[in-house]
Design an enzyme around this catalytic site. Sequence first.
Site, PDB file in Angstrom:
ATOM      1  N   CYS A 220     -31.999  28.385  -1.875  1.00 61.78           N
ATOM      2  CA  CYS A 220     -33.215  29.156  -2.149  1.00 61.78           C
ATOM      3  C   CYS A 220     -33.041  30.629  -1.805  1.00 61.78           C
ATOM      4  O   CYS A 220     -32.562  30.978  -0.724  1.00 61.78           O
ATOM      5  CB  CYS A 220     -34.379  28.567  -1.359  1.00 61.78           C
ATOM      6  SG  CYS A 220     -35.931  29.450  -1.619  1.00 61.78           S
TER       7      CYS A 220
ATOM      8  N   CYS B 174     -33.251  26.556   3.490  1.00 63.18           N
ATOM      9  CA  CYS B 174     -32.780  25.715   2.380  1.00 63.18           C
ATOM     10  C   CYS B 174     -31.616  26.452   1.699  1.00 63.18           C
ATOM     11  O   CYS B 174     -31.740  27.628   1.350  1.00 63.18           O
ATOM     12  CB  CYS B 174     -33.905  25.462   1.373  1.00 63.18           C
ATOM     13  SG  CYS B 174     -35.275  24.536   2.073  1.00 63.18           S
TER      14      CYS B 174
ATOM     15  N   LEU C  20     -38.412  17.503  -2.165  1.00 64.90           N
ATOM     16  CA  LEU C  20     -37.530  16.451  -1.633  1.00 64.90           C
ATOM     17  C   LEU C  20     -36.068  16.843  -1.855  1.00 64.90           C
ATOM     18  O   LEU C  20     -35.302  16.978  -0.913  1.00 64.90           O
ATOM     19  CB  LEU C  20     -37.871  15.114  -2.292  1.00 64.90           C
ATOM     20  CG  LEU C  20     -37.473  13.891  -1.481  1.00 64.90           C
ATOM     21  CD1 LEU C  20     -38.268  13.806  -0.188  1.00 64.90           C
ATOM     22  CD2 LEU C  20     -37.669  12.612  -2.287  1.00 64.90           C
ATOM     23  N   HIS C  21     -35.694  16.997  -3.086  1.00 67.01           N
ATOM     24  CA  HIS C  21     -34.377  17.514  -3.479  1.00 67.01           C
ATOM     25  C   HIS C  21     -33.175  16.690  -3.036  1.00 67.01           C
ATOM     26  O   HIS C  21     -32.026  17.040  -3.331  1.00 67.01           O
ATOM     27  CB  HIS C  21     -34.174  18.967  -3.031  1.00 67.01           C
ATOM     28  CG  HIS C  21     -35.277  19.905  -3.420  1.00 67.01           C
ATOM     29  ND1 HIS C  21     -36.089  19.716  -4.516  1.00 67.01           N
ATOM     30  CD2 HIS C  21     -35.720  21.063  -2.844  1.00 67.01           C
ATOM     31  CE1 HIS C  21     -36.961  20.698  -4.598  1.00 67.01           C
ATOM     32  NE2 HIS C  21     -36.767  21.520  -3.594  1.00 67.01           N
TER      33      HIS C  21
ATOM     34  N   CYS D  85     -38.322  33.471   4.851  1.00 66.19           N
ATOM     35  CA  CYS D  85     -38.557  32.070   5.192  1.00 66.19           C
ATOM     36  C   CYS D  85     -37.511  31.652   6.232  1.00 66.19           C
ATOM     37  O   CYS D  85     -36.374  32.091   6.185  1.00 66.19           O
ATOM     38  CB  CYS D  85     -38.435  31.199   3.949  1.00 66.19           C
ATOM     39  SG  CYS D  85     -38.857  29.471   4.246  1.00 66.19           S
TER      40      CYS D  85
ATOM     41  N   CYS E 169     -49.518  31.490  -8.200  1.00 65.14           N
ATOM     42  CA  CYS E 169     -48.593  31.020  -7.169  1.00 65.14           C
ATOM     43  C   CYS E 169     -48.610  32.011  -6.008  1.00 65.14           C
ATOM     44  O   CYS E 169     -48.284  33.185  -6.174  1.00 65.14           O
ATOM     45  CB  CYS E 169     -47.200  30.916  -7.792  1.00 65.14           C
ATOM     46  SG  CYS E 169     -45.928  30.422  -6.640  1.00 65.14           S
TER      47      CYS E 169
ATOM     48  N   GLY F   2     -41.959  31.554   1.333  1.00 67.82           N
ATOM     49  CA  GLY F   2     -42.352  31.061   2.656  1.00 67.82           C
ATOM     50  C   GLY F   2     -42.672  29.584   2.688  1.00 67.82           C
ATOM     51  O   GLY F   2     -42.828  28.937   1.646  1.00 67.82           O
ATOM     52  N   GLU F   3     -42.751  29.058   3.898  1.00 64.62           N
ATOM     53  CA  GLU F   3     -43.112  27.658   4.104  1.00 64.62           C
ATOM     54  C   GLU F   3     -44.557  27.615   4.611  1.00 64.62           C
ATOM     55  O   GLU F   3     -44.824  27.977   5.763  1.00 64.62           O
ATOM     56  CB  GLU F   3     -42.138  27.013   5.113  1.00 64.62           C
ATOM     57  CG  GLU F   3     -42.550  25.649   5.635  1.00 64.62           C
ATOM     58  CD  GLU F   3     -42.989  24.667   4.541  1.00 64.62           C
ATOM     59  OE1 GLU F   3     -42.311  24.543   3.515  1.00 64.62           O
ATOM     60  OE2 GLU F   3     -44.036  24.021   4.742  1.00 64.62           O
TER      61      GLU F   3
ATOM     62  N   CYS G 276     -39.154  29.551  -9.305  1.00 64.68           N
ATOM     63  CA  CYS G 276     -39.148  29.086  -7.920  1.00 64.68           C
ATOM     64  C   CYS G 276     -37.833  29.444  -7.262  1.00 64.68           C
ATOM     65  O   CYS G 276     -36.765  29.271  -7.832  1.00 64.68           O
ATOM     66  CB  CYS G 276     -39.304  27.584  -7.877  1.00 64.68           C
ATOM     67  SG  CYS G 276     -40.912  27.046  -8.383  1.00 64.68           S
TER      68      CYS G 276
ATOM     69  N   GLU H 258     -44.345  38.354  -3.335  1.00 65.89           N
ATOM     70  CA  GLU H 258     -44.642  38.291  -4.750  1.00 65.89           C
ATOM     71  C   GLU H 258     -45.622  37.179  -5.049  1.00 65.89           C
ATOM     72  O   GLU H 258     -45.642  36.154  -4.363  1.00 65.89           O
ATOM     73  CB  GLU H 258     -43.351  38.081  -5.531  1.00 65.89           C
ATOM     74  CG  GLU H 258     -42.611  39.389  -5.592  1.00 65.89           C
ATOM     75  CD  GLU H 258     -41.209  39.268  -6.132  1.00 65.89           C
ATOM     76  OE1 GLU H 258     -40.731  40.256  -6.684  1.00 65.89           O
ATOM     77  OE2 GLU H 258     -40.618  38.201  -5.998  1.00 65.89           O
TER      78      GLU H 258
HETATM   79  N1  SAH Z   1     -41.494  26.258   1.186  1.00 64.54           N
HETATM   80  C1  SAH Z   1     -42.192  25.525   0.201  1.00 64.54           C
HETATM   81  C2  SAH Z   1     -42.708  26.360  -0.961  1.00 64.54           C
HETATM   82  C3  SAH Z   1     -41.845  27.466  -1.493  1.00 64.54           C
HETATM   83  S1  SAH Z   1     -40.511  27.118  -2.583  1.00 64.54           S
HETATM   84  C4  SAH Z   1     -41.359  24.384  -0.302  1.00 64.54           C
HETATM   85  O1  SAH Z   1     -40.227  24.262   0.115  1.00 64.54           O
HETATM   86  O2  SAH Z   1     -41.863  23.560  -1.052  1.00 64.54           O
HETATM   87  C5  SAH Z   1     -41.205  26.446  -4.026  1.00 64.54           C
HETATM   88  C6  SAH Z   1     -40.270  25.445  -4.692  1.00 64.54           C
HETATM   89  O3  SAH Z   1     -39.139  26.090  -5.282  1.00 64.54           O
HETATM   90  C7  SAH Z   1     -39.690  24.424  -3.726  1.00 64.54           C
HETATM   91  O4  SAH Z   1     -39.703  23.155  -4.323  1.00 64.54           O
HETATM   92  C8  SAH Z   1     -38.259  24.911  -3.587  1.00 64.54           C
HETATM   93  O5  SAH Z   1     -37.410  23.918  -3.118  1.00 64.54           O
HETATM   94  C9  SAH Z   1     -37.977  25.344  -4.995  1.00 64.54           C
HETATM   95  N2  SAH Z   1     -36.800  26.168  -5.149  1.00 64.54           N
HETATM   96  C10 SAH Z   1     -36.209  26.961  -4.242  1.00 64.54           C
HETATM   97  N3  SAH Z   1     -35.128  27.566  -4.793  1.00 64.54           N
HETATM   98  C11 SAH Z   1     -35.058  27.162  -6.068  1.00 64.54           C
HETATM   99  C12 SAH Z   1     -34.189  27.455  -7.149  1.00 64.54           C
HETATM  100  N4  SAH Z   1     -33.205  28.331  -7.010  1.00 64.54           N
HETATM  101  N5  SAH Z   1     -34.400  26.846  -8.323  1.00 64.54           N
HETATM  102  C13 SAH Z   1     -35.435  25.993  -8.496  1.00 64.54           C
HETATM  103  N6  SAH Z   1     -36.304  25.691  -7.520  1.00 64.54           N
HETATM  104  C14 SAH Z   1     -36.121  26.261  -6.311  1.00 64.54           C
END
Ligand code: SAH
Length: 375
Positions: free
Chosen positions: A150, A147, A248-249, A143, A136, A192-193, A366, A118
């Site tokens: 996600c 995480c 970072l999270h 992926c 985007c 994806g990463e 996201c 997408e």
């Molecule tokens: N793999 C890359 C880019 C894809 S995810 C990365 O990790 O940065 C894009 C962003 O969405 C990342 O910051 C990811 O951590 C965040 N993300 C993933 N799941 C999410 C969710 N359920 N709610 C909000 N952000 C989320």
Amino acid sequence: MPEGSPIHGGQRIRDSFNKVLSTMPSDGKTSFFGEDMPSLEALLIGGGFEKYRARQIWQNVYLRKVFEPAKMTSLPLALREFLDKKFEFTSGKLVGDRRSADDTGKFLFELSDGRYVECVILEAPDESGGTRKTLCLSTQVGCAQGCKFCASTMRGFKRNLTYSEILSQALSFVDSVSGKFLFENIVVMGMGEPLANFDNVMMALKILNDADRFNFGARRITLSTCGLADKILQIARMDFPFRLAVSLHGATDEVRSRIMPVNKRFPLEKLVPAIGEFSKNCGRMTTLEFILIEGVNDTPEQARALAKIAKKLHAHVNLIPYNTVSGLEWRRSPLKNRLAFAKILKDAKVSCTLRREKGSDIDAACGQLALKSSK
Ligand code: SAH
């Protein structure tokens, strides 16, 4: 460096990505975007056409953004047929469009093997009263980073996108009359990463950025990574000053490892210096993304630890409310926790925004991408 200034001339893009250039579409055509001017000229001469035609083709593709030989009306019919036989211009196509109430457009992009990724267009007001659109892009089907919060990761990793498929997502959003892109910014934040599909992603971004090609300014491109520190060091040495965002999270290893398996491979003591190296070499402020999940990372201790990291890196912090994913246990941090978290950062003089989420009503936010539709 000024916007759109050449990072790599045509020749060097090709040289530095020979590995990915061997990726051929299944019908035996090669991607047009793997060609530089000398190789295109040689090919035309070999096919019995005049050398100057190469420049005409280049202008059709990169200035007028015409990606179908049949529509390159300045070329003789035989040459249009020759191009059509030899080259693939775009790979995959947009098949669906839904509009969200808040002007987020989510598009399904079908790949040649029938899989889907997408891409999302986010529209936001700009300072001058107009609107600014951000595209985007996705870089992988699924992926592998795992995480825990996600959606993109839930059905595992299927495959990398080719550079042509990544590029084609952007080339699908062109105004057919003016030949202009229908977006002002690109974020590589879809499925994806990106740094795990390094060569294809860099090749696609360089083709977009190269002054002899699409001339899309590096400052208008942001790449988001979950924190592959080795690859961040690699981009720090590349002299390609796009913007970097790091997911970072978690501001301590304990919290980060709980939700992001990548932290075991690249804990904060490796990740933070790598980000520092990128920011120093590229002269850019990096963004630290921090999704706030209730009871996991929305505590005052995490806020204070995050402030320390952000100050050390002179980074901007983007606080994002978590978007719930069906089937996953995580909940969005309540507003009062988010405000308290932001206040700690602001009091510590950290540049910080508390984002309002977009697109959650169409699952385009996201981390919600493609779960329902990918094979
Ligand atoms: N793999 C890359 C880019 C894809 S995810 C990365 O990790 O940065 C894009 C962003 O969405 C990342 O910051 C990811 O951590 C965040 N993300 C993933 N799941 C999410 C969710 N359920 N709610 C909000 N952000 C989320």
